[in-house]
Design an enzyme around this catalytic site. Structure first.
Site, short mmCIF file in Angstrom:
data_model
loop_
_atom_site.label_atom_id
_atom_site.label_comp_id
_atom_site.label_asym_id
_atom_site.label_seq_id
_atom_site.Cartn_x
_atom_site.Cartn_y
_atom_site.Cartn_z
N ARG A 37 0.82 -1.22 0.00
CA ARG A 37 0.00 0.00 0.00
C ARG A 37 0.86 1.28 0.00
O ARG A 37 0.78 2.13 0.88
CB ARG A 37 -0.94 0.04 1.20
CG ARG A 37 -1.71 -1.22 1.51
CD ARG A 37 -3.03 -1.42 0.80
NE ARG A 37 -4.00 -0.39 0.84
CZ ARG A 37 -5.04 -0.35 1.70
NH1 ARG A 37 -5.12 -1.23 2.64
NH2 ARG A 37 -5.93 0.62 1.61
N ASP A 78 -13.18 -4.72 -2.99
CA ASP A 78 -13.76 -4.82 -1.63
C ASP A 78 -14.91 -5.80 -1.57
O ASP A 78 -15.41 -6.08 -0.48
CB ASP A 78 -14.23 -3.44 -1.15
CG ASP A 78 -13.05 -2.52 -0.88
OD1 ASP A 78 -13.28 -1.32 -0.68
OD2 ASP A 78 -11.91 -3.01 -0.91
N ARG A 94 -14.33 -2.20 12.14
CA ARG A 94 -13.79 -1.02 11.43
C ARG A 94 -14.69 -0.63 10.26
O ARG A 94 -14.69 0.50 9.83
CB ARG A 94 -12.39 -1.34 10.87
CG ARG A 94 -11.36 -1.59 11.91
CD ARG A 94 -10.00 -1.67 11.31
NE ARG A 94 -9.78 -0.53 10.41
CZ ARG A 94 -8.69 -0.41 9.67
NH1 ARG A 94 -7.77 -1.35 9.68
NH2 ARG A 94 -8.51 0.64 8.89
#
Ligand code: EPZ
Length: 420
Positions: A122, A307, A399
């Protein structure tokens, strides 16, 4: 350590409301740093990452007042430092989103360099290179990004080597107060980027082309306050729709955004689901059928979202036939597979490709969440598995999924949060 305890075998049935989108709320909260006027952000999801971002803004001296309906009023006029410390950034990489607004509005920023995370290294090189192109001086000094500019940033033409969602968002925000015009090419087209742009426009920014791969921003002297509601969460919506498909049930998600899930709805129909939509709702009815295996290849919006990849690996693991899932965005986003193998799934991963041979039934087992969306796929697998599954390290889930056990419980799932 809290765990989720799930007993599988129930066909989910019912209606659930989509929460505000985490990945729109985070950049929009960062964007409040671009004005000294009071600004209200509404429809925030009640998630750990949102709390972290509000803590970060508070630690800079901003006034933060949150009401019981998860609307927050921010007062940036009291900001007294431009730092995002390691202890906050290490828990949430999206803290990098304060970099562009801080440099653009206050001329300086010290933001801890986000490390890698479970799903990949990332890097943020594209964020930094774009700010340098706009005239910022950037150095990395013992783990911190130190950025500054004398006067205003300058408009620039920036071409992203790779499509980056938060990279586009960081530079979009920085460009709103720059001197001159900025053109972002090969920009991310995600709906969350569009939501951020709409919020910035409501603050007085001059932006066109958002939602396409070329965004043009004409810098202004100052932005003003506004009151802006965050868009619904399309990934949470997609997760609940897959829950209907995997359990053979029927779920309607309301207060959601219908047009931002086309690629996912097409795959659910291919898997045999009956999909219907209205102005702000989507319903999946599996009519008791077992899903059919589908092939997935992740790519930037409007293609199939990374996702939602783990959720479809779970769907394929109990589907009729063999499904192939290719992960093109992150280098290590199959960590849910090892946990699913513990539940009897038949999955083979080679490089960035998973081949999933659907089986009649998974078996409940103790498993461990590794990252946000992987943990959602373990919940989906547990909902359809025979017997009991206990999921550990569920802070990953908290989260990104608001009140997950209440929402799934309201659909008939046998799910509870236990202490060990
Ligand atoms: C955003 O992450 C989302 N997070 C992620 O959601 C999502 O998975 C991702 O976009 C892709 O859609 C937020 O919006 C807070 P990228 P981001 O920059 O912006 C490479 C979740 O589950 N890259 O679009 O960090 C990068 O390594 C999270 O809610 C560079 O090489 O992702 C990756 O391979 C997980 N250099 C690719 O680009 C850079 O400077 C896309 O990453 C930036 C990115």
């Amino acid at each position: 350590m809290e765990k989720l305890l799930i007993t599988g075998g129930t066909k989910l049935n019912g209606v659930v409301r989509a929460s505000g989108a985490k990945n729109a709320a985070l950049p929009i909260l960062a964007a409040t740093l671009l004005t000294k006027e009071l600004i209200t952000i509404k429809n925030l999801p009640h998630l750990h990452d949102i709390t972290t971002m509000l803590e970060l803004l508070g630690s800079m001296g901003c006034g933060v007042s949150l009401d019981e309906k998860m609307s927050v009023q921010l007062d940036v006029s009291t900001l007294n430092n431009c730092e995002a410390p390691y202890e906050l950034v290490k828990t949430m990489r999206a803290s990098i989103l304060v970099l562009g607004p801080l440099v653009s509005h206050f001329g300086k920023a010290v933001v801890s360099l986000p490390g890698g995370c479970a799903i990949g290294s990332r890097p943020v090189d594209l964020h930094l290179r774009g700010l340098e192109a706009m005239g910022a001086k950037i150095s990395v000094d013992s783990g911190d990004i130190v950025a500054s500019v004398d006067g205003r940033l300058k408009g620039a033409r920036i071409f992203f080597d790779k499509v980056t969602v938060t990279g586009t968002e960081n530079l979009l925000m920085a460009a709103t107060l720059a001197d001159g015009q900025t053109i972002l090419e090969n920009a991310a087209r995600e709906p969350e980027v569009v939501d951020l742009a709409e919020c910035l426009i409501a603050m007085g920014a001059k932006i066109t082309g958002h939602g396409t791969d070329t965004i043009t921003i004409d810098g202004v002297e100052a932005l003003h306050g506004t009151s802006y509601p965050v868009m619904p969460d399309r990934i949470e919506t997609g997760t609940f729709l897959v829950a209907a498909a995997i359990t053979g049930g029927k779920v309607k998600v309301i207060d959601t955004d219908v047009k931002s899930l086309e690629s996912v709805l097409a795959k659910l129909e291919e898997a045999g689901a009956k999909v219907s939509t209205g102005e702000n709702w989507i319903e999946v009815d599996m009519e008791g059928r077992r899903p059919k295996a589908v092939n997935i290849s992740t790519a930037p919006y409007p293609a199939f979202p990374t996702d939602m990849q783990a959720q479809f690996v779970a769907l394929n693991s109990v589907a009729e036939g063999v499904g192939r899932v290719i992960e093109n965005i992150f280098e290590n986003r199959f960590m849910h597979v090892d946990e699913m193998l513990r539940m009897g799934a038949d999955i083979e991963v080679t490089g960035n490709t998973a081949i999933i041979r659907g089986c009649e039934a998974l078996k409940g087992a103790p498993v461990m969440a590794t990252d946000l969306r992987a943990s959602a796929s373990l919940v989906l697998s547990a909902l359809v598995a025979e017997g009991e599954t206990k999921i550990d390290r569920i802070y990953h889930i908290d989260r990104g999924y608001e009140c997950i056990e209440e929402k799934f419980g309201s659909l008939g799932a046998k799910i509870s949060r236990v202490l060990n």
